[in-house]
Motif scaffolding. Structure first.
Motif, PDB file in Angstrom:
ATOM      1  N   LEU A 328       0.759  -1.673   0.019  1.00 59.45           N
ATOM      2  CA  LEU A 328       0.116   0.008  -0.560  1.00 59.45           C
ATOM      3  C   LEU A 328       1.530   0.967  -0.416  1.00 59.45           C
ATOM      4  N   ALA A 329       2.420   1.096   0.933  1.00 55.28           N
ATOM      5  CA  ALA A 329       2.987   2.389   0.957  1.00 55.28           C
ATOM      6  C   ALA A 329       4.117   2.401  -1.014  1.00 55.28           C
ATOM      7  N   GLY A 330       4.009   1.621  -1.499  1.00 57.41           N
ATOM      8  CA  GLY A 330       4.389   1.314  -2.899  1.00 57.41           C
ATOM      9  C   GLY A 330       3.026   2.600  -4.056  1.00 57.41           C
ATOM     10  N   PHE A 331       2.272   1.506  -3.314  1.00 58.26           N
ATOM     11  CA  PHE A 331       1.048   2.649  -4.307  1.00 58.26           C
ATOM     12  C   PHE A 331       1.479   3.846  -3.765  1.00 58.26           C
ATOM     13  N   ALA A 332       1.036   4.444  -3.095  1.00 56.94           N
ATOM     14  CA  ALA A 332       0.949   6.051  -2.551  1.00 56.94           C
ATOM     15  C   ALA A 332       2.213   6.273  -3.181  1.00 56.94           C
ATOM     16  N   GLY A 333       3.242   5.856  -2.866  1.00 54.13           N
ATOM     17  CA  GLY A 333       4.296   6.118  -3.686  1.00 54.13           C
ATOM     18  C   GLY A 333       4.659   6.623  -5.293  1.00 54.13           C
ATOM     19  N   VAL A 334       4.254   5.469  -5.805  1.00 53.06           N
ATOM     20  CA  VAL A 334       3.632   6.056  -7.583  1.00 53.06           C
ATOM     21  C   VAL A 334       2.731   7.140  -7.550  1.00 53.06           C
ATOM     22  N   PHE A 335       1.578   7.247  -6.712  1.00 54.21           N
ATOM     23  CA  PHE A 335       1.537   8.330  -6.900  1.00 54.21           C
ATOM     24  C   PHE A 335       2.054   9.972  -6.913  1.00 54.21           C
ATOM     25  N   PHE A 336       2.355   9.276  -5.646  1.00 55.28           N
ATOM     26  CA  PHE A 336       3.616  10.449  -5.487  1.00 55.28           C
ATOM     27  C   PHE A 336       4.069  11.013  -6.244  1.00 55.28           C
ATOM     28  N   ALA A 337       5.334  10.143  -7.155  1.00 55.27           N
ATOM     29  CA  ALA A 337       6.226  10.661  -8.091  1.00 55.27           C
ATOM     30  C   ALA A 337       4.965  10.966  -9.309  1.00 55.27           C
ATOM     31  N   ALA A 338       4.467  10.601  -9.301  1.00 56.11           N
ATOM     32  CA  ALA A 338       3.305  11.086 -10.471  1.00 56.11           C
ATOM     33  C   ALA A 338       3.138  12.253 -10.369  1.00 56.11           C
ATOM     34  N   ARG A 339       2.508  12.681  -8.639  1.00 58.00           N
ATOM     35  CA  ARG A 339       2.266  13.888  -8.994  1.00 58.00           C
ATOM     36  C   ARG A 339       3.020  15.320  -9.079  1.00 58.00           C
ATOM     37  N   GLN A 340       4.416  14.659  -8.290  1.00 57.58           N
ATOM     38  CA  GLN A 340       5.493  15.785  -7.629  1.00 57.58           C
ATOM     39  C   GLN A 340       6.074  15.775  -9.369  1.00 57.58           C
ATOM     40  N   GLY A 341       6.195  14.505  -9.846  1.00 52.48           N
ATOM     41  CA  GLY A 341       6.633  15.028 -11.287  1.00 52.48           C
ATOM     42  C   GLY A 341       8.449  15.237 -11.151  1.00 52.48           C
ATOM     43  N   PHE A 342       8.649  15.521  -9.938  1.00 52.61           N
ATOM     44  CA  PHE A 342      10.191  14.685  -9.514  1.00 52.61           C
ATOM     45  C   PHE A 342      10.168  14.518  -8.119  1.00 52.61           C
ATOM     46  N   ILE A 343      11.044  13.385  -7.584  1.00 59.01           N
ATOM     47  CA  ILE A 343      10.857  13.001  -6.897  1.00 59.01           C
ATOM     48  C   ILE A 343      12.972  12.903  -5.991  1.00 59.01           C
ATOM     49  N   SER A 344      13.030  13.028  -5.085  1.00 59.08           N
ATOM     50  CA  SER A 344      14.545  13.175  -4.582  1.00 59.08           C
ATOM     51  C   SER A 344      14.592  12.071  -2.564  1.00 59.08           C
ATOM     52  N   PRO A 345      15.803  11.566  -1.898  1.00 54.08           N
ATOM     53  CA  PRO A 345      15.931  11.026  -0.790  1.00 54.08           C
ATOM     54  C   PRO A 345      15.133  12.361   0.075  1.00 54.08           C
ATOM     55  N   GLU A 346      14.902  13.686  -0.311  1.00 50.29           N
ATOM     56  CA  GLU A 346      14.482  14.517   0.948  1.00 50.29           C
ATOM     57  C   GLU A 346      13.236  14.031   1.119  1.00 50.29           C
ATOM     58  N   SER A 347      12.631  13.736   0.361  1.00 47.49           N
ATOM     59  CA  SER A 347      11.111  13.108  -0.093  1.00 47.49           C
ATOM     60  C   SER A 347      11.283  12.171   0.896  1.00 47.49           C
ATOM     61  N   PHE A 348      11.749  11.671   1.528  1.00 45.14           N
ATOM     62  CA  PHE A 348      11.910  10.430   1.943  1.00 45.14           C
ATOM     63  C   PHE A 348      12.739   9.610   3.127  1.00 45.14           C
TER      64      PHE A 348
END
Length: 428
Positions: A328-348
């Motif tokens: 379930l956390a993986g599903f939420a992570g996919v949406f977070f990446a799609a919404r932001q358009g950018f991810i970095s280790p600072e987000s986690f």
């Protein structure tokens, strides 16, 4: 009509208790209110604000006295005990049912109620992300009783899985979603297997270390993850292949449905997308609770030794809890990446894991609706406090302390029994 005799209040004890609260307030308020820095000719200079500190201490002292007098005068504690008796189980379940239904209706109508207000819809989208994460961690902590302080690692696995698949292999949102869920569940099993013999604080330390390991891997494995720079240009999700962005090359959502294009359409679409994912998560978790695996989670939480004596495979039960929560956390992570358009280790970072765990604890262990209310409080409260940026975290912490004092079992401490008697409707 019988009257309840109120014993005289012991003021000497109450004053000592209030003095203790004042001392704690002074220690907390000294670095936050009593001292401040100002730009001077020779750099930063420390200035004192003793009047503010004295007012804060006096408020804590008087407030503690008023609270003690109110609890004693109106007999609040006995009434709370009466309200939690089993006789009120049916009314409590009905209240939770109607509150949940009202919450769903309000969530569906929210974009229409706040039409044109992108800030409200964006904030509601963030709330739903934390609701989905809270429900996932609730499987591990609330149902199975396994303290997990590295839950953000599975969130990061889902986000980076979509980021890498979309930017390197042209995977779409819907194609990467199940892959990210399976990969995050695999990491959940990988974490759960070496921690099967651990409990309590020792399990928390190991899971905390696992979360930091994942973050450090993301930072240092620059050839794959982009290192501290992260991954950018992550594509947005589409509506059955129809992009929400304006484009002259391919049909878009607005052109196919014959409506005028507006940048707010993408915001509303993302909101409804996470709302659907959150509702599916709620249905999924509630269904699991009624299956044998869900009952086994709660049995292991209550007494692991008794479960072993009854022949329950505790190893598989724990691994399944870690896997389901991680998925379930993986599903939420996919949406977070799609919404932001950018991810970095600072987000986690660890602070994210602490926030998600706080949502589960403040909402009520094992309570689905409580997670919703706690996510609203912990996400919306800092947004309201933006005008008080200097005291934002102080107000945030004070609100959390007050919640735990008033509702030590969480915002929704009552939840329906998983196994119910067909005659009485309560746990046999």
């Amino acid at each position: 009509m019988a009257t309840v005799m109120v014993k005289p209040i012991n003021w000497s004890f109450r004053v000592r208790d209030a003095l203790g609260a004042a001392v704690v307030a002074a220690l907390i308020g000294l670095p936050m209110l009593g001292l401040t820095t100002r730009d001077g000719l020779n750099g930063l200079q420390i200035q004192t604000r003793w009047a503010w500190l004295a007012a804060f201490v006096a408020f804590a002292f008087a407030g503690r006295l008023v609270l003690q007098w109110t609890l004693h005068r109106f007999q609040i504690a006995p009434r709370r005990r009466l309200r939690n008796r089993p006789a009120s189980t049916h009314s409590a379940n009905a209240a939770l049912f109607w509150a949940g239904g009202a919450s769903v209706v309000f969530a569906v109508l929210l974009p229409a109620l706040f039409a044109g207000n992108r800030y409200v819809v964006d904030t509601a989208t963030t709330v739903l992300i934390y609701v989905m994460l809270g429900w996932g961690l609730n499987v591990v902590v609330g149902l199975a009783g396994l303290l997990d302080l590295g839950y953000v690692a599975f969130y990061a696995v889902g986000a980076y899985t979509y980021g890498l698949l979309s930017t390197h292999f042209n995977f779409g949102f819907w194609e990467a979603l199940p892959i990210a869920g399976v990969l995050a569940a695999s990491f959940g099993v990988l974490l759960g297997y070496p921690t099967l013999r651990l409990r309590g604080d020792y399990l928390a330390i190991v899971t905390l270390g696992f979360g930091e390991i994942i973050r450090l891997v993301l930072v240092n494995w620059g050839d794959v993850t982009g290192g501290p720079n992260g991954i950018s240009s992550i594509p947005k999700p589409s509506f059955f292949g129809l992009p929400m962005q304006a484009s002259s090359d391919v049909p878009t959502f607005a052109s196919v449905f014959g409506i005028a294009y507006s940048p707010g359409q993408r915001v509303v679409f993302l909101y409804y997308l996470i709302l659907v994912l959150a509702l599916l998560t709620s249905v999924f978790v509630n269904r699991l609770r009624r299956l044998p695996v869900g009952r086994a989670w709660e049995a292991v939480r209550e007494d692991e030794i008794a479960c072993k004596a009854m022949g329950i495979n505790v190893t598989n039960v724990k691994l399944s809890a870690f896997a389901m929560g991680a998925m379930l956390a993986g599903f939420a992570g996919v949406f977070f990446a799609a919404r932001q358009g950018f991810i970095s280790p600072e987000s986690f970072t660890f602070s994210e894991s602490a926030t998600i765990l706080a949502i589960v604890v403040l909402g009520g262990m094992g309570s689905q609706l409580g997670v919703v209310f706690a996510a609203i409080v912990l996400v919306v409260l800092p947004e309201i406090g933006r005008d008080f940026s200097e005291y934002r975290m102080l107000l945030f912490g004070l609100a959390m302390v007050l919640i735990m004092i008033v509702r030590p079992g969480g915002l929704v401490s009552h939840r329906a029994a998983t196994v119910q008697s067909p005659k009485t409707g309560v746990r046999p």
